[in-house]
Write a protein that holds these residues in place. Structure first.
Motif, PDB file in Angstrom:
ATOM      1  N   ASN A  57      68.447 -65.930 106.767  1.00 57.29           N
ATOM      2  CA  ASN A  57      68.360 -65.584 108.183  1.00 57.29           C
ATOM      3  C   ASN A  57      66.928 -65.247 108.571  1.00 57.29           C
ATOM      4  OD1 ASN A  57      71.059 -65.914 108.683  1.00 57.29           O
ATOM      5  ND2 ASN A  57      71.545 -63.731 108.847  1.00 57.29           N
ATOM      6  N   TYR A  58      66.545 -65.668 109.756  1.00 61.28           N
ATOM      7  CA  TYR A  58      65.231 -65.364 110.315  1.00 61.28           C
ATOM      8  C   TYR A  58      65.421 -64.856 111.743  1.00 61.28           C
ATOM      9  CZ  TYR A  58      63.780 -68.512 106.539  1.00 61.28           C
ATOM     10  OH  TYR A  58      63.607 -69.111 105.317  1.00 61.28           O
ATOM     11  N   THR A  59      64.920 -63.668 112.044  1.00 62.79           N
ATOM     12  CA  THR A  59      64.926 -63.190 113.417  1.00 62.79           C
ATOM     13  C   THR A  59      63.738 -63.804 114.134  1.00 62.79           C
ATOM     14  OG1 THR A  59      66.013 -61.116 112.843  1.00 62.79           O
ATOM     15  CG2 THR A  59      64.802 -61.176 114.918  1.00 62.79           C
ATOM     16  N   VAL A  60      64.010 -64.563 115.189  1.00 65.66           N
ATOM     17  CA  VAL A  60      62.945 -65.298 115.881  1.00 65.66           C
ATOM     18  C   VAL A  60      62.967 -64.956 117.366  1.00 65.66           C
ATOM     19  CG1 VAL A  60      62.989 -67.215 114.247  1.00 65.66           C
ATOM     20  CG2 VAL A  60      64.448 -67.306 116.273  1.00 65.66           C
ATOM     21  N   ALA A  61      61.805 -65.069 117.991  1.00 66.12           N
ATOM     22  CA  ALA A  61      61.676 -64.908 119.438  1.00 66.12           C
ATOM     23  C   ALA A  61      61.325 -66.263 120.024  1.00 66.12           C
ATOM     24  CB  ALA A  61      60.597 -63.891 119.762  1.00 66.12           C
TER      25      ALA A  61
END
Length: 626
Positions: free
Chosen positions: A533-537
């Protein structure tokens, strides 16, 4: 045994001293660093199965070991071929005068742990420090010279023992008030008190050595603490150990900054195969001497016992078996490495307490505090599960270790320095161990301090932009990532939880890579069913071209990307070519909405390595080929 009323009165007196100290300091009649000022931290004592302060409030000690400092362990410094501190010194003495070697060690001790390290520990939310130390720091310069001579050749060991016997008989051991060991302890106590941290004094390398592993206890001859006799037939190393704790107790008996005395670290291999009893008789007898000696100084600190078998096996060491006059304020230690953390895991021997179920049962059976003095040397997933299990039982713990050279598993990572046997290597080591030059392993901190459901960005990631594959989110397995093997739960299984051992300490396999134009690290051994998982904006809504930089496996692979629950595309790798060439694979993604999202990479078929994922507006780039 002293009656309960007397016990309560003793600790009420400690509380009165605390209040008196505060009044004297505020009135300007006592300097803040004077002995009574130590009472500003409440004295601890055992109340049944709990550790409590002077007001009866339970205190659960959770902290870090500062190992590798006052006793070098080879693997911490990555000098495993040298195996122990005395062999490191032996190697140094072949190339330099003894005075120069001693000066190097003084500088090493001045640099490895400082107030900055302790301040950092406190900021992470820990409340104690376990201080492992070597007995030779309490020798005078002349006495340490005699030990150094014994390092050079085995025939000098007998001469050293003869000297120890003489010094013991003439009361010349540990008598100088300004010995380096005392100065170093005092420094740590001051640094910790400034941060309201307790200190556990740990005799990590006992006189003669408490086991066979010289890396742990720096023994010149295995098991000499138990077996060596001097010319008078005395177990001289045991006599000296008792003498050392008498001196420590006399100095610190009224110092409430000290939470506990850990009398002997990790006794091990005390067994019939090594010519000793099979039921800890020798260890029980020495503990009786040590407990009585400390109490004879008027010292009521909690005394932490460690069992045989690296601190865990307590046959003949339970409260009913110990032949001591005063059984108050005893606590029992466990060292937890490479074992299950599940609540149901249990050992059939109730006196073997490294498993959480046995540990809690031992506490409840004997109504004594238990504490995990060492735990670690595993993956973040194991750390988190261990802390979760111990916290659920309200059992305190102390993580091993604060620093290691080039290790993702320590709190602070020390840069590689070369060889300790070269001038250049030693100069680099003295520089690299300093707090300002170490790298905090933030994922280790998160594993030890956050809940099982915790997840957070490891680094700021934006779309459009390039996402390094190794910068997946912080969090436990099943929350931030999924990997086939994420923790070592059997000491006999040496499978690495991180095949590559680089950058981070999760089950995710990360390797260093020099792939041109890529990230310095790549995720490797991506097996079917794993995900990241990668938290991205997403800063700009629209259609994107997505590129993945991959090294294919020996069979065709498939990687899929999801934004939230929506699949945005997949790439398929070709079978790996003999030249093992990297490939840039692309697809056109569906329009992405602005905002903060979870991007998940799903491995549907194996891929050898993934370096990065890149998002570019579709209008600025077309799909790239291999």
């Amino acid at each position: 045994m002293i009656c309960q009323e007397q016990h309560a009165a003793t600790w009420q007196l400690a509380r009165v001293r605390t209040m008196a100290s505060a009044l004297l300091v505020s009135a300007g009649l006592l300097l803040p660093n004077a002995p009574l000022a130590a009472q500003q931290i409440s004295a601890l004592h055992a109340a049944g199965p709990k550790i409590v302060d002077a007001n009866g409030k339970e205190v659960v000690l959770r902290g870090f070991n500062v190992g590798g400092w006052l006793l070098q362990e080879s693997y911490i410094l990555q000098t495993d071929t040298l195996n122990s501190q005395w062999r490191i010194k032996q190697g140094l003495l072949r190339t330099m005068p003894e005075a120069q070697m001693e000066e190097f060690y003084r500088q090493y001790r001045a640099n490895f742990i400082t107030k900055a390290d302790i301040d950092f520990l406190a900021k992470q939310g820990f409340n104690c420090v376990r201080l492992p130390f070597h007995y030779d720091l309490f020798l005078t310069a002349a006495q340490r010279h005699a030990r150094n001579q014994a390092l050079l050749t085995p025939r000098n060991v007998t001469g050293y023992v003869d000297n120890l016997s003489t010094w013991y008989d003439q009361d010349q051991l540990f008598t100088e008030k300004n010995l380096e060991g005392f100065r170093l302890i005092d420094n740590v106590l001051n640094w910790c008190a400034a941060n309201k941290l307790y200190v556990i004094l740990d005799l990590h390398a006992a006189p003669g050595g408490q086991g066979t592993d010289r890396n742990i206890n720096d023994n010149l001859v295995p098991l000499d603490l138990w077996k060596r006799r001097d010319a008078k037939g005395r177990a001289i190393y045991q006599d000296i150990t008792v003498r050392l704790w008498e001196k420590l107790a006399a100095r610190y008996k009224n110092d409430s900054r000290v939470a506990m005395y850990d009398l002997i670290n990790e006794p091990h291999n005390l067994n019939a195969a090594n010519g000793m009893s099979a039921d800890n008789q020798e260890l029980s007898a020495l503990y009786a001497r040590l407990v009585d000696a400390v109490r004879a100084q008027g010292d009521q600190h909690i005394l932490l016992l460690e069992g045989n078998g690296y601190g865990n096996e307590y046959t003949n060491l339970t409260p009913d078996k110990l032949r001591v006059r005063d059984k108050r304020n005893l606590a029992y230690n466990a060292h937890r490495y490479w074992c299950p953390n599940t609540p149901e895991a249990a050992d059939p021997n109730p006196n073997q307490i490294n498993l959480i179920k046995n540990l809690a049962a031992f506490r409840d059976r004997w109504q004594v505090p238990v504490w995990v003095g060492e735990t670690g040397e595993n993956s973040n997933e194991w750390f988190g599960a261990a802390v979760e299990g111990l916290n659920a039982q309200n059992i305190g713990w102390c993580h091993w270790n604060i620093k290691r050279v080039d290790s993702p598993a320590s709190l602070l990572r020390v840069k590689p320095y070369g060889s300790i046997l070269t001038p250049e290597g030693r100069t680099a080591l003295l520089r690299n161990v300093q707090f300002a030059n170490c790298t905090p392993n933030r994922d280790v901190v998160a594993a030890l301090t956050q809940s099982a459901s915790y997840s957070a960005p490891f680094a700021p990631l934006a779309i459009p932009g390039t996402i390094p594959a190794s910068n997946y989110d912080l969090g436990r397995a099943g929350v931030a990532y999924q990997d086939d093997f994420s923790a070592k739960v059997d000491y006999r299984d040496n499978t690495s939880w991180n095949l590559g051992g680089a950058y981070r300490n999760d089950g995710v396999d990360i390797v260093s890579t020099s792939e041109v134009g890529g990230n310095a690290f790549a995720v490797s051994h991506l097996n079917a069913g794993e995900w990241l998982n990668y938290t991205v904006a997403v800063t700009s809504a629209g259609t994107y071209t997505v590129q993945l930089r991959v090294l294919p496996a020996t069979t065709p692979g498939r990687l899929t990307l999801k934004l939230g629950t929506v699949t945005i595309g997949s790439v398929v790798t070709n079978q790996q070519s003999p030249s093992e060439k990297w490939q840039t694979l692309s697809f056109q993604a569906a329009p992405l909405p602005v905002g903060r999202h979870t991007l998940r990479l799903v491995v549907e078929q194996p891929v050898k390595q993934l370096s990065w994922i890149r998002f570019a507006p579709a209008s600025s780039t077309g799909a790239s080929g291999q």
